[in-house]
Design a protein around this motif. Structure first.
Motif, PDB file in Angstrom:
ATOM      1  N   LYS A  75       0.920  -1.453   0.107  1.00  0.00           N
ATOM      2  CA  LYS A  75       0.048   0.098  -0.039  1.00  0.00           C
ATOM      3  C   LYS A  75       0.973   1.281  -0.039  1.00  0.00           C
ATOM      4  CE  LYS A  75      -2.688  -1.551   3.361  1.00  0.00           C
ATOM      5  NZ  LYS A  75      -3.582  -1.663   4.472  1.00  0.00           N
ATOM      6  N   GLN A  76       2.019   1.148   0.963  1.00  0.00           N
ATOM      7  CA  GLN A  76       2.948   2.209   0.796  1.00  0.00           C
ATOM      8  C   GLN A  76       3.478   2.599  -0.500  1.00  0.00           C
ATOM      9  OE1 GLN A  76       5.216   2.927   4.506  1.00  0.00           O
ATOM     10  NE2 GLN A  76       3.818   1.410   5.350  1.00  0.00           N
ATOM     11  N   ILE A  77       4.024   1.633  -1.004  1.00  0.00           N
ATOM     12  CA  ILE A  77       4.687   1.722  -2.228  1.00  0.00           C
ATOM     13  C   ILE A  77       3.592   2.485  -3.208  1.00  0.00           C
ATOM     14  CG2 ILE A  77       5.323   0.139  -4.390  1.00  0.00           C
ATOM     15  CD1 ILE A  77       6.786  -1.374  -2.360  1.00  0.00           C
ATOM     16  N   CYS A  78       2.189   1.851  -3.410  1.00  0.00           N
ATOM     17  CA  CYS A  78       1.490   2.177  -4.459  1.00  0.00           C
ATOM     18  C   CYS A  78       1.172   3.937  -3.948  1.00  0.00           C
ATOM     19  CB  CYS A  78      -0.189   1.591  -4.006  1.00  0.00           C
ATOM     20  SG  CYS A  78      -0.055  -0.259  -4.626  1.00  0.00           S
ATOM     21  N   MET A  79       1.006   4.500  -2.781  1.00  0.00           N
ATOM     22  CA  MET A  79       1.032   5.618  -2.614  1.00  0.00           C
ATOM     23  C   MET A  79       2.142   6.685  -3.066  1.00  0.00           C
ATOM     24  SD  MET A  79      -0.550   6.680   1.089  1.00  0.00           S
ATOM     25  CE  MET A  79       0.272   5.348   2.044  1.00  0.00           C
ATOM     26  N   ILE A  80       3.350   5.921  -3.109  1.00  0.00           N
ATOM     27  CA  ILE A  80       4.524   6.493  -3.475  1.00  0.00           C
ATOM     28  C   ILE A  80       4.329   6.639  -4.957  1.00  0.00           C
ATOM     29  CG2 ILE A  80       7.008   6.295  -4.097  1.00  0.00           C
ATOM     30  CD1 ILE A  80       7.025   4.649  -1.030  1.00  0.00           C
ATOM     31  N   GLN A  81       3.923   5.810  -5.754  1.00  0.00           N
ATOM     32  CA  GLN A  81       3.852   5.730  -7.197  1.00  0.00           C
ATOM     33  C   GLN A  81       3.166   7.202  -7.804  1.00  0.00           C
ATOM     34  OE1 GLN A  81       6.164   3.902  -8.682  1.00  0.00           O
ATOM     35  NE2 GLN A  81       6.379   3.074  -6.682  1.00  0.00           N
ATOM     36  N   ARG A  82       1.984   7.406  -7.084  1.00  0.00           N
ATOM     37  CA  ARG A  82       1.262   8.576  -7.517  1.00  0.00           C
ATOM     38  C   ARG A  82       0.885   8.467  -8.963  1.00  0.00           C
ATOM     39  NH1 ARG A  82       4.931  12.829  -5.242  1.00  0.00           N
ATOM     40  NH2 ARG A  82       4.627  13.716  -7.347  1.00  0.00           N
ATOM     41  N   THR A  83       0.069   7.239  -9.120  1.00  0.00           N
ATOM     42  CA  THR A  83      -0.340   7.053 -10.579  1.00  0.00           C
ATOM     43  C   THR A  83      -1.661   6.593 -10.384  1.00  0.00           C
ATOM     44  OG1 THR A  83       0.373   4.940 -10.722  1.00  0.00           O
ATOM     45  CG2 THR A  83       2.016   6.544 -11.705  1.00  0.00           C
ATOM     46  N   PRO A  84      -2.497   6.563 -11.621  1.00  0.00           N
ATOM     47  CA  PRO A  84      -3.783   5.819 -11.443  1.00  0.00           C
ATOM     48  C   PRO A  84      -3.953   4.484 -11.143  1.00  0.00           C
ATOM     49  CG  PRO A  84      -3.810   7.413 -13.341  1.00  0.00           C
ATOM     50  CD  PRO A  84      -2.154   7.294 -12.890  1.00  0.00           C
ATOM     51  N   GLU A  85      -2.755   3.731 -11.839  1.00  0.00           N
ATOM     52  CA  GLU A  85      -2.498   2.291 -11.374  1.00  0.00           C
ATOM     53  C   GLU A  85      -2.323   2.090  -9.863  1.00  0.00           C
ATOM     54  OE1 GLU A  85      -1.328   2.990 -15.739  1.00  0.00           O
ATOM     55  OE2 GLU A  85      -0.780   3.917 -13.702  1.00  0.00           O
ATOM     56  N   GLY A  86      -1.534   2.920  -9.347  1.00  0.00           N
ATOM     57  CA  GLY A  86      -1.021   3.142  -8.059  1.00  0.00           C
ATOM     58  C   GLY A  86      -2.301   3.189  -6.885  1.00  0.00           C
ATOM     59  N   LYS A  87      -3.087   4.181  -7.435  1.00  0.00           N
ATOM     60  CA  LYS A  87      -4.135   4.411  -6.678  1.00  0.00           C
ATOM     61  C   LYS A  87      -5.303   3.141  -6.831  1.00  0.00           C
ATOM     62  CE  LYS A  87      -8.364   7.544  -6.131  1.00  0.00           C
ATOM     63  NZ  LYS A  87      -8.816   8.760  -6.675  1.00  0.00           N
ATOM     64  N   GLU A  88      -5.446   2.535  -7.947  1.00  0.00           N
ATOM     65  CA  GLU A  88      -6.252   1.446  -8.037  1.00  0.00           C
ATOM     66  C   GLU A  88      -5.701   0.199  -7.255  1.00  0.00           C
ATOM     67  OE1 GLU A  88      -8.091  -1.300 -11.777  1.00  0.00           O
ATOM     68  OE2 GLU A  88      -5.964  -0.725 -12.091  1.00  0.00           O
ATOM     69  N   CYS A  89      -4.408   0.022  -7.278  1.00  0.00           N
ATOM     70  CA  CYS A  89      -3.903  -0.908  -6.650  1.00  0.00           C
ATOM     71  C   CYS A  89      -3.944  -0.814  -4.910  1.00  0.00           C
ATOM     72  CB  CYS A  89      -2.549  -1.261  -6.945  1.00  0.00           C
ATOM     73  SG  CYS A  89      -2.318  -2.183  -8.554  1.00  0.00           S
ATOM     74  N   ARG A  90      -3.830   0.294  -4.445  1.00  0.00           N
ATOM     75  CA  ARG A  90      -3.632   0.575  -3.313  1.00  0.00           C
ATOM     76  C   ARG A  90      -5.337   0.762  -2.611  1.00  0.00           C
ATOM     77  NH1 ARG A  90      -2.440   5.460  -3.626  1.00  0.00           N
ATOM     78  NH2 ARG A  90      -4.078   6.759  -3.342  1.00  0.00           N
TER      79      ARG A  90
END
Length: 132
Positions: A75-90
């Motif tokens: 979840k933390q890695i997904c936040m760091i990415q700051r992309t739509p894919e990151g938000k979707e995975c998070r």
């Protein structure tokens, strides 16, 4: 809920390689993962390193490294990415956690643990009876 990432529910982990692929990261996996660990994640606590073998396109066997990361790390890695894919995975991981922590799911897991303990004690009693 559509499965976005394969989660190991027993260990509460996901494959970092799978996450890397799902997030559409352009950087090579090993360099990306090394960069992610610089955010203060610790091996043994947040992730586990695994060497795996696979066949190449030429049919040769090669060894590669994968990491199984905790859901919190994912979840933390997904936040760091700051992309739509990151938000979707998070969001997917957050929704899984909510579902996992419903009273019904907590009770279901408790019953599985109790059943396993009963089986273990039953087998232990049978062995003791046979000794006597």
């Amino acid at each position: 809920m559509e499965e976005i990432l394969k989660v190991d529910y027993d260990k509460q982990t996901v494959s970092a390689r799978d996450l890397h692929e799902r997030l559409n990261i352009g950087t090579q996996y090993t360099k990306w993962f090394e960069r992610m660990t610089e955010y203060g994640f610790d091996e043994g606590a947040d992730y586990e390193t695994i060497s795996q073998k696979r066949l190449t396109a030429q049919g040769n066997e090669t060894t590669y490294t994968n990491h199984y990361i905790s859901l919190d790390m994912a979840k933390q890695i997904c936040m760091i990415q700051r992309t739509p894919e990151g938000k979707e995975c998070r969001q997917y991981l957050i929704d899984l956690e909510k579902a996992w922590n419903t009273p019904e799911q907590v009770m279901a897991r408790a019953l599985k643990v109790a059943d396993a303990k009963i089986k273990e004690l039953t087998h232990s009693n049978i062995r003791l009876e046979q000794k006597v």
